[in-house]
Design an enzyme around this catalytic site. Sequence first.
Site, PDB file in Angstrom:
ATOM      1  N   PHE A   1       0.871  -1.219   0.136  1.00 37.84           N
ATOM      2  CA  PHE A   1      -0.031   0.081  -0.038  1.00 37.84           C
ATOM      3  C   PHE A   1       0.892   1.244  -0.177  1.00 37.84           C
ATOM      4  O   PHE A   1       1.589   1.416   0.987  1.00 37.84           O
ATOM      5  CB  PHE A   1      -1.021   0.104   1.095  1.00 37.84           C
ATOM      6  CG  PHE A   1      -1.265  -1.379   1.671  1.00 37.84           C
ATOM      7  CD1 PHE A   1      -2.203  -1.953   0.501  1.00 37.84           C
ATOM      8  CD2 PHE A   1      -0.861  -2.254   2.671  1.00 37.84           C
ATOM      9  CE1 PHE A   1      -2.390  -3.399   0.681  1.00 37.84           C
ATOM     10  CE2 PHE A   1      -1.543  -3.354   2.705  1.00 37.84           C
ATOM     11  CZ  PHE A   1      -2.018  -4.238   1.819  1.00 37.84           C
TER      12      PHE A   1
ATOM     13  N   ASP B   1       1.921   4.535   0.501  1.00 36.18           N
ATOM     14  CA  ASP B   1       1.826   5.552   1.525  1.00 36.18           C
ATOM     15  C   ASP B   1       2.955   6.341   1.638  1.00 36.18           C
ATOM     16  O   ASP B   1       3.825   6.357   0.639  1.00 36.18           O
ATOM     17  CB  ASP B   1       1.314   5.006   2.870  1.00 36.18           C
ATOM     18  CG  ASP B   1       2.436   4.231   3.630  1.00 36.18           C
ATOM     19  OD1 ASP B   1       3.452   3.838   3.006  1.00 36.18           O
ATOM     20  OD2 ASP B   1       2.346   4.112   4.866  1.00 36.18           O
TER      21      ASP B   1
ATOM     22  N   ASP C   1       4.474  -5.622   3.599  1.00 38.58           N
ATOM     23  CA  ASP C   1       3.984  -4.409   3.663  1.00 38.58           C
ATOM     24  C   ASP C   1       3.878  -3.986   5.213  1.00 38.58           C
ATOM     25  O   ASP C   1       4.301  -3.145   5.961  1.00 38.58           O
ATOM     26  CB  ASP C   1       2.812  -3.931   3.365  1.00 38.58           C
ATOM     27  CG  ASP C   1       2.004  -2.732   3.401  1.00 38.58           C
ATOM     28  OD1 ASP C   1       2.373  -1.602   2.568  1.00 38.58           O
ATOM     29  OD2 ASP C   1       1.433  -2.641   4.645  1.00 38.58           O
TER      30      ASP C   1
HETATM   31  N1  LIG Z   1       1.519   0.707   3.778  1.00 39.25           N
HETATM   32  C1  LIG Z   1       0.680   0.915   4.835  1.00 39.25           C
HETATM   33  N2  LIG Z   1       0.379   2.032   5.072  1.00 39.25           N
HETATM   34  C2  LIG Z   1      -0.357   2.142   6.233  1.00 39.25           C
HETATM   35  C3  LIG Z   1      -0.836   1.097   6.809  1.00 39.25           C
HETATM   36  C4  LIG Z   1      -1.698   1.554   7.965  1.00 39.25           C
HETATM   37  C5  LIG Z   1      -2.516   0.740   9.149  1.00 39.25           C
HETATM   38  N3  LIG Z   1      -2.328  -0.542   8.757  1.00 39.25           N
HETATM   39  C6  LIG Z   1      -3.322  -1.264   9.723  1.00 39.25           C
HETATM   40  C7  LIG Z   1      -3.271  -2.858   9.404  1.00 39.25           C
HETATM   41  C8  LIG Z   1      -2.606  -3.449  10.307  1.00 39.25           C
HETATM   42  C9  LIG Z   1      -1.927  -2.794  11.330  1.00 39.25           C
HETATM   43  O1  LIG Z   1      -2.538  -3.411  12.809  1.00 39.25           O
HETATM   44  C10 LIG Z   1      -2.378  -1.438  11.018  1.00 39.25           C
HETATM   45  O2  LIG Z   1      -2.826  -0.563  12.003  1.00 39.25           O
HETATM   46  C11 LIG Z   1      -2.032   3.095   7.856  1.00 39.25           C
HETATM   47  N4  LIG Z   1      -1.113   3.356   6.781  1.00 39.25           N
HETATM   48  C12 LIG Z   1      -0.842   4.516   6.366  1.00 39.25           C
HETATM   49  O3  LIG Z   1       0.286   5.075   6.969  1.00 39.25           O
HETATM   50  C13 LIG Z   1       0.282   6.480   7.026  1.00 39.25           C
HETATM   51  C14 LIG Z   1      -0.107   6.931   8.568  1.00 39.25           C
HETATM   52  O4  LIG Z   1       1.287   6.987   9.438  1.00 39.25           O
HETATM   53  P1  LIG Z   1       1.223   7.929  10.647  1.00 39.25           P
HETATM   54  O5  LIG Z   1       0.931   9.707   9.865  1.00 39.25           O
HETATM   55  O6  LIG Z   1       2.472   7.952  11.103  1.00 39.25           O
HETATM   56  O7  LIG Z   1       0.029   7.595  11.163  1.00 39.25           O
HETATM   57  C15 LIG Z   1      -0.912   7.032   6.383  1.00 39.25           C
HETATM   58  O8  LIG Z   1      -0.646   7.083   4.895  1.00 39.25           O
HETATM   59  C16 LIG Z   1      -1.728   5.688   6.466  1.00 39.25           C
HETATM   60  O9  LIG Z   1      -2.678   5.671   5.169  1.00 39.25           O
HETATM   61  C17 LIG Z   1      -0.345  -0.215   6.739  1.00 39.25           C
HETATM   62  O10 LIG Z   1      -0.810  -1.252   7.271  1.00 39.25           O
HETATM   63  N5  LIG Z   1       0.255  -0.385   5.633  1.00 39.25           N
END
Ligand SMILES: Nc1nc2c(c(CN[C@H]3C=C[C@H](O)[C@@H]3O)cn2[C@@H]2O[C@H](COP(=O)(O)O)[C@@H](O)[C@H]2O)c(=O)[nH]1
Length: 306
Positions: free
Chosen positions: A213, A215, A283
């Site tokens: 994903f 991000d 990821d």
């Molecule tokens: N690639 C990727 N990006 C993810 C996540 C997740 C959460 N996934 C949940 C799934 C299982 C776990 O238990 C996680 O809680 C959020 N994001 C992204 O991160 C950024 C937020 O950053 P900060 O501003 O520091 O909070 C924002 O772009 C957000 O969209 C992920 O898994 N993969």
Amino acid sequence: MEQVKSTAAFVANCSSHVVVDSAGIERVVENIQDKIPKIEWDFEGIHYFDDGPLTVQYLFVLDTLNFCFWPDKDLSYDDLASGLKEALQNDKSVFDADRLQKFTGLQLRNLLKWPRPLPLEDERIRLLHEVGFELERSFGGKASKLVQSCGKSAAKLVATIASHFPGFRDHSVYKGHQIFLYKRAQIFAADLYGAFKGQGYGEFNDISSVTIFADYIVPAMLQKLGVLKYSSTLASIIESNNEIVSGSEEEVELRACSIYAVEKMRDLITVKSGKQVLSVELDLWLWAYGVQNPSLPHHRTLSIYY
Ligand SMILES: Nc1nc2c(c(CN[C@H]3C=C[C@H](O)[C@@H]3O)cn2[C@@H]2O[C@H](COP(=O)(O)O)[C@@H](O)[C@H]2O)c(=O)[nH]1
């Protein structure tokens, strides 16, 4: 998801500001010795889960709003996930489709107990309205029906979401070509897979086709690991916290090269160990380590997609 992989590869092959370093990928794969550190979905203990359709509704609302936290230095994804969880525990109908269509910025802010306007708050509200309206019009108001209509295919789920909900159409045009990144649609499939442990609403026969994903955390982590190399201009923009415009070459390259690099990493793990790993697992490992390193500089783009 084939479109995500092939268009990310196109960007990586004619990229000007970001390089995917194969030696860096080799080093990472050697260091982890073919074993991706296992991170549990919800390792933070912040998500709602009741093993039923309400969890699906929760995750769809969560991933509708799962973008752009950084403009408020105190706000993070955790605040969103845990705030929506508490709201649902207090009121089981809070995410009913008719109520989603009536949300105001102030109500969302209050629900998350956030003392000031959320970043891109008007866009968050517009997207909640869109989701409520289309869920009601086409899926009896239920995200669980949307999932069931896709017959255990994550690829079909992503395509169905993109066709029904314009806010999930995470595309860009790069050097004249349409590039598909689909961060929030894919993470919804992965969240279902993780929350329901690959069973019931989380059972997908093609979960291996889901990419990472793209991000703002994973590219930063890949750069730290030496997998991505930035031009000196791009590196200094990121280090000085200057904004990068959505849809710019730099932004598309950061995101697409991250997807491509992790697909390469995954292929190399298979070649070296014979083991099949999922991009979803890679990821979660990269993201979980990235967020535990808050000093890691990341790119800043105002975007509804991530
Ligand atoms: N690639 C990727 N990006 C993810 C996540 C997740 C959460 N996934 C949940 C799934 C299982 C776990 O238990 C996680 O809680 C959020 N994001 C992204 O991160 C950024 C937020 O950053 P900060 O501003 O520091 O909070 C924002 O772009 C957000 O969209 C992920 O898994 N993969």
